[in-house]
Design an enzyme around this catalytic site. Structure first.
Site, PDB file in Angstrom:
ATOM      1  CG  ASP A 116      34.781  44.538  32.758  1.00  0.00           C
ATOM      2  OD1 ASP A 116      34.731  45.323  33.733  1.00  0.00           O
ATOM      3  OD2 ASP A 116      34.317  44.819  31.640  1.00  0.00           O
ATOM      4  CG  HIS A 117      32.968  44.094  38.459  1.00  0.00           C
ATOM      5  ND1 HIS A 117      33.550  45.066  39.242  1.00  0.00           N
ATOM      6  CD2 HIS A 117      33.255  42.922  39.075  1.00  0.00           C
ATOM      7  CE1 HIS A 117      34.161  44.500  40.278  1.00  0.00           C
ATOM      8  NE2 HIS A 117      33.997  43.203  40.189  1.00  0.00           N
ATOM      9  CE1 TYR A 290      31.862  51.087  29.216  1.00  0.00           C
ATOM     10  CE2 TYR A 290      30.460  52.147  30.846  1.00  0.00           C
ATOM     11  CZ  TYR A 290      30.689  51.735  29.547  1.00  0.00           C
ATOM     12  OH  TYR A 290      29.733  51.959  28.581  1.00  0.00           O
ATOM     13  CG  HIS A 291      34.497  48.074  37.321  1.00  0.00           C
ATOM     14  ND1 HIS A 291      33.603  47.673  38.290  1.00  0.00           N
ATOM     15  CD2 HIS A 291      34.377  49.420  37.241  1.00  0.00           C
ATOM     16  CE1 HIS A 291      32.973  48.733  38.778  1.00  0.00           C
ATOM     17  NE2 HIS A 291      33.426  49.804  38.145  1.00  0.00           N
ATOM     18  N   PRO A 292      37.760  47.001  33.713  1.00  0.00           N
ATOM     19  CG  PRO A 292      38.860  48.092  31.954  1.00  0.00           C
ATOM     20  CD  PRO A 292      37.617  48.159  32.805  1.00  0.00           C
TER      21      PRO A 292
END
Length: 374
Positions: A116-117, A290-292
């Site tokens: 994630d980020h 919110y970058h899973p």
């Protein structure tokens, strides 16, 4: 060329957020070979031996099944796609058996490799009334809303994160590893708390974190949320990179161009100066962007962590592919929306048997001063 500062690309069309549903799905809903169902929860993939033959889902309280003539394609995202595979018996057998799920294919990579980020906000008070502070007052919000609803123009027609950039945080890094988004406003708790004053901020975070997490099923019930362990900031590299992010953001806000607008620093604040204080601030304030991704990693069959092959087919099975951000081997150096759309277009060509789009002559930017210049 990704490196540098400038206008950010956004998926906005004629003042509206242009989702993939708007751009790809709704224009073709009338096609006779397409049926779209809504208010559904897919509960498992149906298998006959090693071949996927359909899916089971619930709709309006009813359990239903739909069968595939050719393939089942999962596009549930980096959380739901591995969850659905595991519910269907595809995953680590040691985790599935205790839950009473019959194992169809032992694939220990399903749900692992979660990436994630993270990002945080460096905030500065603005000495002039030129930010979005007044726009967030109730009477201004009504005016903005009416303009957007009637003409799709004005402040409501943009995400306001309109400028940003990508830089290399230290010498020797071959391509940008830190991302900035600039916002002419103060955001508190993702906007759930109104801003307190005229302010601006940088959203900043490293793009290739080394911390890797995992997700597993809580139970065999599709309604139970899975267990998610992202392992954020679990490596010293990630902590030091975030420390650098804070220092670089402060360096940007200290530039002469900001002098006419620069008020006191709001966050982290003047009391956060030492490396230890910055690290504590990072652990307190860093948030998911919110970058899973990467939970159904693409790779070779010899890779024990791989879940799908280069054509997005689930390893060891027939008639099933995964097409979403979960198949990334590692998180991309930027936001996920456009790369995921690109992967879907590529996978669509593969599924349809179209030749690869290859242009070996496309130049790739390489920094000329790798060791000495950001």
């Amino acid at each position: 060329m990704q490196e540098g500062l400038g206008w950010m690309d956004m998926t906005v069309h004629k003042g509206k957020r242009w989702s993939t549903a708007s751009a790809y799905l709704r224009p073709v809903l009338s096609r006779p070979n397409l049926t779209a169902e809504v208010r559904c929860l897919t509960t498992r993939v149906l298998f006959e031996g090693k071949r996927a033959v359909g899916v089971e889902y619930t709709q309006n309280g009813q359990k239903k099944k739909v069968f595939a003539d050719k393939e089942v394609i999962l596009s549930g995202g980096a959380i739901n796609s591995p969850q659905l595979l595991m519910l269907s018996g595809v995953g680590n057998a040691n985790d599935l058996k205790p839950l009473g799920i019959p194992v169809v294919q032992h694939l220990p990579g399903v749900g692992s490799n979660l990436q994630d980020h993270l990002e945080l906000y460096v905030q500065q008070q603005c000495s002039q009334p030129i930010t979005l502070y007044k726009a967030q007052k109730p009477h201004h919000m009504i005016k903005i809303g009416l303009e957007w609803l009637s003409m799709f123009t004005g402040y409501g027609a943009t995400a306001h994160l309109e400028s940003g950039g990508f830089i290399r945080g230290r010498p020797g890094v071959t391509h940008p590893d830190i991302q900035f988004h600039f916002l002419p406003s103060q955001v508190i708790d993702h906007g759930r708390v109104p801003s307190k004053m005229e302010a601006y901020q940088l959203h900043v975070g490293p793009m290739r974190s080394t911390s890797v997490g995992w997700m597993k099923l809580k139970s065999a019930n599709p309604l139970d949320h899975p267990i998610i362990q992202p392992n954020y900031l679990s490596t010293e590299v990630d902590v030091s990179e975030f420390r650098q992010c804070v220092k670089l953001s402060r360096e940007i806000f200290a530039q002469r161009a900001f002098q006419p607008y620069r008020g006191p620093e709001l966050q982290p604040g003047p009391g956060v100066q030492t490396d230890a204080e910055i690290d504590a601030f990072v652990r307190r304030k860093a948030d998911s962007a919110y970058h899973p991704s990467c939970t159904c990693k693409m790779g070779a069959p010899s890779d024990p962590a791989a879940v799908v092959d280069p054509d997005a087919r689930v390893l060891g099975l027939e008639g099933i592919r995964v097409v979403d951000a979960s198949i990334m081997p590692s998180v991309v150096s930027g936001n996920l929306n456009a790369p995921t759309i690109m992967m879907a277009e590529k996978a669509a060509d593969v599924i349809r048997g179209r030749p690869a789009l290859v242009d070996p002559g496309v130049p790739v930017y390489r920094p000329a001063t790798l060791e000495t210049q950001r």
